[in-house]
Design a protein around this motif. Structure first.
Motif, PDB file in Angstrom:
ATOM      1  N   THR A  73       0.812  -1.214   0.000  1.00  0.00           N
ATOM      2  CA  THR A  73       0.000   0.000   0.000  1.00  0.00           C
ATOM      3  C   THR A  73       0.848   1.267   0.000  1.00  0.00           C
ATOM      4  O   THR A  73       0.677   2.135  -0.866  1.00  0.00           O
ATOM      5  CB  THR A  73      -0.942   0.002   1.219  1.00  0.00           C
ATOM      6  N   LEU A  74       1.772   1.403   0.941  1.00  0.00           N
ATOM      7  CA  LEU A  74       2.530   2.644   1.055  1.00  0.00           C
ATOM      8  C   LEU A  74       3.480   2.856  -0.112  1.00  0.00           C
ATOM      9  O   LEU A  74       3.615   3.980  -0.604  1.00  0.00           O
ATOM     10  CB  LEU A  74       3.308   2.659   2.373  1.00  0.00           C
ATOM     11  N   MET A  75       4.147   1.796  -0.571  1.00  0.00           N
ATOM     12  CA  MET A  75       5.148   1.975  -1.614  1.00  0.00           C
ATOM     13  C   MET A  75       4.554   2.515  -2.919  1.00  0.00           C
ATOM     14  O   MET A  75       5.071   3.494  -3.475  1.00  0.00           O
ATOM     15  CB  MET A  75       5.888   0.658  -1.865  1.00  0.00           C
ATOM     16  N   PRO A  76       3.474   1.911  -3.461  1.00  0.00           N
ATOM     17  CA  PRO A  76       2.893   2.487  -4.688  1.00  0.00           C
ATOM     18  C   PRO A  76       2.431   3.923  -4.489  1.00  0.00           C
ATOM     19  O   PRO A  76       2.598   4.763  -5.387  1.00  0.00           O
ATOM     20  CB  PRO A  76       1.712   1.556  -4.985  1.00  0.00           C
ATOM     21  N   LEU A  77       1.858   4.238  -3.334  1.00  0.00           N
ATOM     22  CA  LEU A  77       1.400   5.602  -3.082  1.00  0.00           C
ATOM     23  C   LEU A  77       2.570   6.578  -3.044  1.00  0.00           C
ATOM     24  O   LEU A  77       2.512   7.672  -3.617  1.00  0.00           O
ATOM     25  CB  LEU A  77       0.635   5.654  -1.764  1.00  0.00           C
ATOM     26  N   ARG A  78       3.649   6.188  -2.384  1.00  0.00           N
ATOM     27  CA  ARG A  78       4.813   7.069  -2.293  1.00  0.00           C
ATOM     28  C   ARG A  78       5.437   7.321  -3.661  1.00  0.00           C
ATOM     29  O   ARG A  78       5.814   8.452  -3.983  1.00  0.00           O
ATOM     30  CB  ARG A  78       5.843   6.465  -1.333  1.00  0.00           C
ATOM     31  N   LEU A  79       5.545   6.273  -4.443  1.00  0.00           N
ATOM     32  CA  LEU A  79       6.121   6.441  -5.776  1.00  0.00           C
ATOM     33  C   LEU A  79       5.272   7.353  -6.655  1.00  0.00           C
ATOM     34  O   LEU A  79       5.799   8.090  -7.485  1.00  0.00           O
ATOM     35  CB  LEU A  79       6.287   5.073  -6.449  1.00  0.00           C
ATOM     36  N   SER A  80       3.971   7.302  -6.463  1.00  0.00           N
ATOM     37  CA  SER A  80       3.086   8.134  -7.288  1.00  0.00           C
ATOM     38  C   SER A  80       3.073   9.594  -6.836  1.00  0.00           C
ATOM     39  O   SER A  80       2.435  10.434  -7.480  1.00  0.00           O
ATOM     40  CB  SER A  80       1.657   7.569  -7.260  1.00  0.00           C
TER      41      SER A  80
END
Length: 473
Positions: A73-80
């Motif tokens: 959850t956090l990783m895709p959001l941070r990258l975006s």
């Protein structure tokens, strides 16, 4: 080291040794094009497909061994949120959004629904898996099964509506729930699992689960006890129930267990510990969907009344662990098999009397024409029983051994090695794939060698593990 946001501006000098990188290790690692590669990641000079692949590798969602909240959850959001370019690429890369983990605290699900509204469209047409964890930081007794089910329905309905028109057969959906209850020390604990599959008529196999268009799984854990009234909201969905409490918290009786079976008619898997037996009502309980039945009982308990009152003709896997009343014939298991004629493929027994004078276990096995796996551990087993495994009986056209693919005999001290060797030699054991014989005091080194020699030149047996026991005094 520079943060990703700081890399939007190009370096003002070449990448050489500096106070931050005195040995020039960064240049050695990245090569001469290292600086331009970092610039291109933010300037759009690299093809978007390459940036998409880099983001996918950074997330590593598909290969993550630990599917944690951080990785899913956090990783895709941070990258975006690194830059506008990365956001555009991330949003158009479905592989980043294959798995979502969310936490529901009490009745607040607005933030959860917002995340779902982000994830579902970005996943496009590919399968999506959502994990929901029900928690309450103020105490374990706030979110109840009925509450969590209602919240779960809102979440699944929202996700399904967002996928409407994207995949075929979205009107098809299957929902089931699992409950595992027991005790840790003096405290009872419970774990509930909710599983909803969109685009499936039934629970998919492990091999097919990744093909389900939309899967939502919920987990609720609490310090709590299992109760019929308390879990009544799960009546139409409960397919798996584990009540393995041996500390006297649940204290199941024969009557209570039969009430559970009568109430939850969708049960496919039941694993229970029977604390004490009693005399239930005369009515027979029908468990038509039960496939796996694992029953253990206290040493002072007789499970015979339970078997006499249970009609379960679909059982394919059965485990029984406990002593039966000694000193007289105990025909309850034979009567159960004769009445139900289940398509049993797997039978495991522990602390069970298998002799003809008490349980007629050999006759029970003769009624199981589909039996493939037989495991006997710490059971009372004699030569008469072992010899019967290799003979045809009046109730079957072939022997039990001729049907088995797996045979295990552990700590059976009344069996002699001579009988075991002779039975394996004379019986049709061509279907055997796995053989296990451990700690049987009558099976000595020479018997182990004889059995190994028998199967050594054949490729039919895939696993054979035999260890000698101690010789009789």
């Amino acid at each position: 080291m520079s943060s990703p946001m700081e890399l939007d501006e190009a370096p003002q000098q070449s990448m050489g040794p500096s106070e931050h990188d005195p040995g020039g290790r960064e240049e050695e690692y990245l090569g001469r094009s290292g600086a331009s590669l970092r610039i291109d990641l933010f300037s759009g000079k690299l093809p978007r497909e390459i940036i998409s692949e880099i983001l996918s590798k950074a997330c590593n969602v598909g290969n993550a061994a630990d599917l944690s909240f951080e990785s899913t959850t956090l990783m895709p959001l941070r990258l975006s949120h690194v830059s506008r370019l990365w956001r555009d690429v991330a949003v158009s890369t479905p592989g980043l959004w294959k798995h979502l983990q969310v936490v529901v605290k009490r009745a607040e699900i607005n933030s959860v629904l917002e995340l779902i509204k982000l994830w579902v469209p970005r996943r496009k047409r590919q399968p999506l898996k959502i994990d929901v964890f029900f928690r309450d930081e103020r105490g374990p007794f706030i979110i109840y099964p009925e509450d969590s089910l209602n919240l779960f329905r809102v979440i699944t309905k929202t996700a399904a509506l967002l996928r409407k028109g994207v995949n075929y057969d979205l009107d098809r959906a299957y929902f089931e729930s699992h409950v595992k209850a027991g005790s840790s020390g003096v405290l009872p604990f419970i774990e509930e699992r909710y599983l909803w599959y969109c685009g499936a008529d039934n629970a998919p196999s492990k091999e097919d689960s990744h093909k389900v268009p939309l899967m939502v799984r919920g987990v609720r854990r609490a310090i709590d006890e299992f109760g019929i009234g308390y879990h009544e909201p799960l009546t139409s969905s409960l397919t798996r129930l584990e009540l393995q409490d041996t500390n006297g918290v649940t204290c199941l009786s024969t009557t209570e267990l039969l009430i559970i079976l009568a109430e939850f008619r969708q049960l496919r898997y039941l694993s229970v510990y029977l604390d004490h037996g009693d005399t239930p009502a005369e009515e027979q309980v029908i468990a038509i969907n039960l496939l796996t039945f694992k029953l253990a009982w206290a040493y002072t308990t007789d499970p015979g009344e339970l078997l006499d009152h249970l009609y379960a003709p679909s059982i394919t896997e059965m485990e029984l662990s406990g002593d039966v009343p000694g000193g007289a014939a105990w025909s309850n298991l034979f009567d159960f098999f004769e009445r139900n004629r289940p398509p049993l493929t797997t039978l495991a027994l522990e602390h069970f009397d298998a002799t003809a004078a008490v349980t007629r276990l050999a006759d029970c096995l003769a009624l199981c024409g589909d039996l493939e796996s037989l495991w006997l551990e710490n059971c009372i087993v004699d030569d008469e029983f072992v010899a019967a495994l290799g003979r045809r009986s009046v109730m079957a056209q072939n022997s039990v051994l001729s049907r088995l693919r797996i045979f295990g005999l552990v700590s059976a001290d009344d069996v002699t090695g001579d009988c075991l060797v002779q039975t394996l030699r004379s019986a049709d054991s061509t279907n055997l794939k796995e053989i296990f014989v451990f700690d049987c005091n009558g099976v000595l080194e020479e018997h182990c060698e004889a059995i190994l020699e028998q199967f050594r030149d054949t490729a039919l047996v895939e696993t054979i593990m035999i260890t000698p026991g101690e010789p009789f005094d």
